[in-house]
Design a protein around this motif. Structure first.
Motif, PDB file in Angstrom:
ATOM      1  N   TYR A   1       0.854  -1.177   0.000  1.00 52.84           N
ATOM      2  CA  TYR A   1       0.000   0.000   0.000  1.00 52.84           C
ATOM      3  C   TYR A   1       0.900   1.241   0.000  1.00 52.84           C
ATOM      4  O   TYR A   1       2.055   1.193   0.415  1.00 52.84           O
ATOM      5  N   LEU A   2       0.363   2.346  -0.496  1.00 49.44           N
ATOM      6  CA  LEU A   2       1.106   3.599  -0.544  1.00 49.44           C
ATOM      7  C   LEU A   2       1.122   4.220   0.851  1.00 49.44           C
ATOM      8  O   LEU A   2       0.085   4.635   1.367  1.00 49.44           O
ATOM      9  N   ASP A   3       2.280   4.246   1.458  1.00 54.32           N
ATOM     10  CA  ASP A   3       2.474   4.829   2.787  1.00 54.32           C
ATOM     11  C   ASP A   3       2.859   6.298   2.597  1.00 54.32           C
ATOM     12  O   ASP A   3       4.015   6.624   2.331  1.00 54.32           O
ATOM     13  N   MET A   4       1.865   7.180   2.729  1.00 57.55           N
ATOM     14  CA  MET A   4       2.104   8.608   2.494  1.00 57.55           C
ATOM     15  C   MET A   4       3.102   9.200   3.479  1.00 57.55           C
ATOM     16  O   MET A   4       3.901  10.057   3.127  1.00 57.55           O
ATOM     17  N   GLU A   5       3.061   8.752   4.713  1.00 59.92           N
ATOM     18  CA  GLU A   5       4.006   9.267   5.693  1.00 59.92           C
ATOM     19  C   GLU A   5       5.442   8.940   5.274  1.00 59.92           C
ATOM     20  O   GLU A   5       6.334   9.784   5.356  1.00 59.92           O
ATOM     21  N   LEU A   6       5.652   7.734   4.799  1.00 63.84           N
ATOM     22  CA  LEU A   6       6.982   7.342   4.338  1.00 63.84           C
ATOM     23  C   LEU A   6       7.377   8.126   3.094  1.00 63.84           C
ATOM     24  O   LEU A   6       8.521   8.581   2.975  1.00 63.84           O
ATOM     25  N   LEU A   7       6.442   8.321   2.171  1.00 67.24           N
ATOM     26  CA  LEU A   7       6.728   9.115   0.969  1.00 67.24           C
ATOM     27  C   LEU A   7       7.128  10.533   1.347  1.00 67.24           C
ATOM     28  O   LEU A   7       8.096  11.077   0.806  1.00 67.24           O
ATOM     29  N   MET A   8       6.407  11.117   2.269  1.00 66.04           N
ATOM     30  CA  MET A   8       6.724  12.490   2.706  1.00 66.04           C
ATOM     31  C   MET A   8       8.117  12.532   3.340  1.00 66.04           C
ATOM     32  O   MET A   8       8.877  13.464   3.119  1.00 66.04           O
ATOM     33  N   SER A   9       8.447  11.524   4.105  1.00 68.52           N
ATOM     34  CA  SER A   9       9.750  11.468   4.755  1.00 68.52           C
ATOM     35  C   SER A   9      10.871  11.290   3.730  1.00 68.52           C
ATOM     36  O   SER A   9      11.865  12.021   3.752  1.00 68.52           O
ATOM     37  N   VAL A  10      10.710  10.330   2.818  1.00 64.53           N
ATOM     38  CA  VAL A  10      11.750  10.056   1.820  1.00 64.53           C
ATOM     39  C   VAL A  10      11.945  11.242   0.889  1.00 64.53           C
ATOM     40  O   VAL A  10      13.075  11.608   0.558  1.00 64.53           O
ATOM     41  N   SER A  11      10.850  11.868   0.482  1.00 61.16           N
ATOM     42  CA  SER A  11      10.943  12.998  -0.450  1.00 61.16           C
ATOM     43  C   SER A  11      11.251  14.319   0.242  1.00 61.16           C
ATOM     44  O   SER A  11      11.498  15.313  -0.416  1.00 61.16           O
ATOM     45  N   GLN A  12      11.243  14.307   1.570  1.00 58.12           N
ATOM     46  CA  GLN A  12      11.482  15.506   2.380  1.00 58.12           C
ATOM     47  C   GLN A  12      10.487  16.623   2.048  1.00 58.12           C
ATOM     48  O   GLN A  12      10.814  17.801   2.084  1.00 58.12           O
ATOM     49  N   GLU A  13       9.259  16.211   1.740  1.00 60.98           N
ATOM     50  CA  GLU A  13       8.177  17.158   1.468  1.00 60.98           C
ATOM     51  C   GLU A  13       7.336  17.323   2.728  1.00 60.98           C
ATOM     52  O   GLU A  13       7.138  16.376   3.483  1.00 60.98           O
ATOM     53  N   SER A  14       6.859  18.510   2.945  1.00 63.99           N
ATOM     54  CA  SER A  14       5.965  18.733   4.074  1.00 63.99           C
ATOM     55  C   SER A  14       4.516  18.853   3.613  1.00 63.99           C
ATOM     56  O   SER A  14       3.600  18.802   4.421  1.00 63.99           O
ATOM     57  N   ARG A  15       4.321  18.992   2.300  1.00 62.74           N
ATOM     58  CA  ARG A  15       2.977  19.147   1.748  1.00 62.74           C
ATOM     59  C   ARG A  15       2.966  18.649   0.310  1.00 62.74           C
ATOM     60  O   ARG A  15       3.907  18.904  -0.438  1.00 62.74           O
ATOM     61  N   VAL A  16       1.906  17.939  -0.067  1.00 63.45           N
ATOM     62  CA  VAL A  16       1.732  17.481  -1.443  1.00 63.45           C
ATOM     63  C   VAL A  16       0.336  17.899  -1.876  1.00 63.45           C
ATOM     64  O   VAL A  16      -0.645  17.559  -1.224  1.00 63.45           O
ATOM     65  N   ASP A  17       0.248  18.651  -2.980  1.00 63.77           N
ATOM     66  CA  ASP A  17      -1.062  19.121  -3.443  1.00 63.77           C
ATOM     67  C   ASP A  17      -1.833  18.003  -4.142  1.00 63.77           C
ATOM     68  O   ASP A  17      -1.299  16.926  -4.411  1.00 63.77           O
ATOM     69  N   GLY A  18      -3.100  18.268  -4.415  1.00 62.19           N
ATOM     70  CA  GLY A  18      -3.986  17.255  -4.987  1.00 62.19           C
ATOM     71  C   GLY A  18      -3.534  16.752  -6.346  1.00 62.19           C
ATOM     72  O   GLY A  18      -3.590  15.553  -6.619  1.00 62.19           O
ATOM     73  N   LYS A  19      -3.075  17.644  -7.217  1.00 63.70           N
ATOM     74  CA  LYS A  19      -2.628  17.254  -8.553  1.00 63.70           C
ATOM     75  C   LYS A  19      -1.418  16.318  -8.458  1.00 63.70           C
ATOM     76  O   LYS A  19      -1.348  15.298  -9.143  1.00 63.70           O
TER      77      LYS A  19
END
Length: 186
Positions: A14-32
């Motif tokens: 499954y897509l783990d958004m918390e892990l994606l945010m951590s790996v990408s060092q993003e604090s916010r991802v928009d809808g698009k």
């Protein structure tokens, strides 16, 4: 030709958004962007390989994404470097989520130690379609991991320990070692 056995492991991470945010060092991802990440996740899922290998007496788990995914990420670089960075992070997360699903102890330990690339293991991975680099020190796929199966421990058994920032003390290197897998018992 390597003398080994190979078994496909069924995995649908499954897509783990918390892990994606951590790996990408993003604090916010928009809808698009989130829509793009979900589309890529679904597109790439069929290209995810997970194999349990037995080479000699040692078992390994190898997880990797095929060259189609590497090509997608490379093509995205031509359009948008920031989107490509996030897409590359997504591919890393897909491999990590699959590994965490198959060996949950890896997530708890925070590390999947790299095994020593013996000649037999290098040959087996070549035959599986996920070869080591020319030096035989690391996998040549951009989005791939190989570790012991079942879990044996983390940093203390890792072949890459001397070059790892985590193992050298620049990050937390807490780990657990299962009984019978203490250093020096291989």
């Amino acid at each position: 030709m390597a003398d080994y056995t190979s078994e496909a492991m069924e995995v649908r991470p499954y897509l783990d958004m918390e892990l994606l945010m951590s790996v990408s060092q993003e604090s916010r991802v928009d809808g698009k962007t989130m829509d793009l990440m979900c589309q890529l996740w679904e597109k790439w899922a069929p290209h995810l390989s997970a194999r349990k290998l037995k080479v000699g007496k040692i078992q390994y788990l190898a997880v990797w994404l095929g060259d189609e995914v590497e090509a997608d990420v490379d093509n995205i670089w031509d359009e948008s470097p920031s989107s490509a960075y996030l897409a590359g992070s997504l591919a890393q997360v897909m491999v990590m989520c699959a590994l965490n699903q198959l060996i949950p102890e890896v997530q708890d330990a925070g590390c999947a130690p790299a095994p020593k690339p013996t000649d037999a293991l290098v040959d087996a991975m070549e035959e599986e379609g996920c070869p080591y680099n020319e030096q035989g020190t690391m996998l040549s796929r951009k989005f791939a991991i190989i570790t012991h199966y079942p879990f044996k421990g983390a940093c203390e058994i890792c072949y890459l320990q001397k070059d790892c920032p985590k193992a050298s003390g620049s990050q937390d290197s807490g780990s657990i070692v299962l009984p019978g897998y203490e250093r020096g018992t291989d």
